[in-house]
Write a protein that holds these residues in place. Sequence first.
Motif, short mmCIF file in Angstrom:
data_model
loop_
_atom_site.label_atom_id
_atom_site.label_comp_id
_atom_site.label_asym_id
_atom_site.label_seq_id
_atom_site.Cartn_x
_atom_site.Cartn_y
_atom_site.Cartn_z
N VAL A 7 0.84 -1.19 0.00
CA VAL A 7 0.00 0.00 0.00
C VAL A 7 0.88 1.24 0.00
O VAL A 7 1.72 1.42 0.89
CB VAL A 7 -0.94 0.00 1.23
CG1 VAL A 7 -1.82 1.23 1.21
CG2 VAL A 7 -1.77 -1.26 1.26
N HIS A 8 0.67 2.09 -1.00
CA HIS A 8 1.37 3.37 -1.09
C HIS A 8 0.32 4.48 -1.04
O HIS A 8 -0.19 4.91 -2.07
CB HIS A 8 2.16 3.47 -2.40
CG HIS A 8 3.20 2.41 -2.56
ND1 HIS A 8 4.53 2.61 -2.25
CD2 HIS A 8 3.10 1.11 -2.99
CE1 HIS A 8 5.21 1.51 -2.50
NE2 HIS A 8 4.37 0.58 -2.94
N GLY A 9 -0.04 4.92 0.16
CA GLY A 9 -1.08 5.93 0.27
C GLY A 9 -2.39 5.40 -0.27
O GLY A 9 -2.92 4.40 0.19
N GLY A 10 -2.92 6.07 -1.31
CA GLY A 10 -4.16 5.60 -1.92
C GLY A 10 -3.94 4.63 -3.05
O GLY A 10 -4.91 4.19 -3.71
N ASN A 11 -2.69 4.25 -3.31
CA ASN A 11 -2.37 3.32 -4.40
C ASN A 11 -1.92 1.98 -3.84
O ASN A 11 -1.40 1.89 -2.72
CB ASN A 11 -1.27 3.90 -5.29
CG ASN A 11 -1.67 5.23 -5.91
OD1 ASN A 11 -2.79 5.40 -6.37
ND2 ASN A 11 -0.75 6.18 -5.88
#
Length: 316
Positions: free
Chosen positions: A110-114
């Motif tokens: 998970v990268h923030g909202g991505n």
Amino acid sequence: MNVGDKVRLLRGKEEGIVRKVSASGRIEVEIEDGFIIPAMKSEVVIIAEAEKSYFGENAGVTKEPESPLPISAPKDQGLYLAFLPINDQNLSLYLINDSHQPYLAHTSEVHGGNQRTLFAGVLNPGESKKIDDRLMKELDEWPAFLLRFIPIQNKLEKAILPFERQLKMKATQFFKHLSKAPILGKNVYLFAMEQTTKELDIRSLNAELKEITPKPEPVKTVKPPRSIDLHIEQLHPDPDKLSNAEKMRIQMEAFEKNLNQAIASGMDEITFIHGLGNGILKKEIHKRLSQLGNIKYFQDTQKDQWGYGATLVRIS
């Protein structure tokens, strides 16, 4: 010094097997945990057979305390995320199913909202699957891992709820999870996927809601004046800016509001002053009154003051 010799590092207490010898005098030693340690020939000493026969296999080595158990102790669920050390720099990520239940598994970072999917597929009982690699030195920069598990139930039986876990690795906790992995049989950094989803007890939930939900206070009915002036000047601060349609809407809303309040508060009559004008407002009011069942009658009133510009409403 040859490949396969058992050696001890002079600058530490580690023992291992020589796996590689280069012409420059540099060697690679595999220690017990599977780590590969680079060293110079001058930094190690071969463990002689005579030394082992006299002192035993653990000659010169102080017994280390047993590796701590993972903070997330394995549960009955039997699902794990494991980080297997390949050497002193690299780790391989594995999903392990040590249960008797097959699952559809989905793992992503998970990268923030991505998100980026690392694995999506079936994880059968007794199976481990490698899903990615990581660099140890970048541990603090690793994104969070999101893992979802959906049980595969081929028989008609009690439903097992799907669940998910999200993990963000921290160096201060990560190294406390060293443990021997099921299925793999190797020392890894092991994280149990505990099922945190619980079935809702609807009756208990409703009982709790009744206790915490405040009872609505009774609505206080406002008793309007016995005479309501519907001239637009009385209802809006700047009527000149309004269109005819907007004026009619505001006047009818005032009529409906006050009539409803009069009925609700038990008044027997109320008068609406609508004026003569073009007669449209009076016509709309009379039309609405004729549709209501709790109106005894309505009639023109106060002719001496308003001519036919006021309507008296008798409420049943």
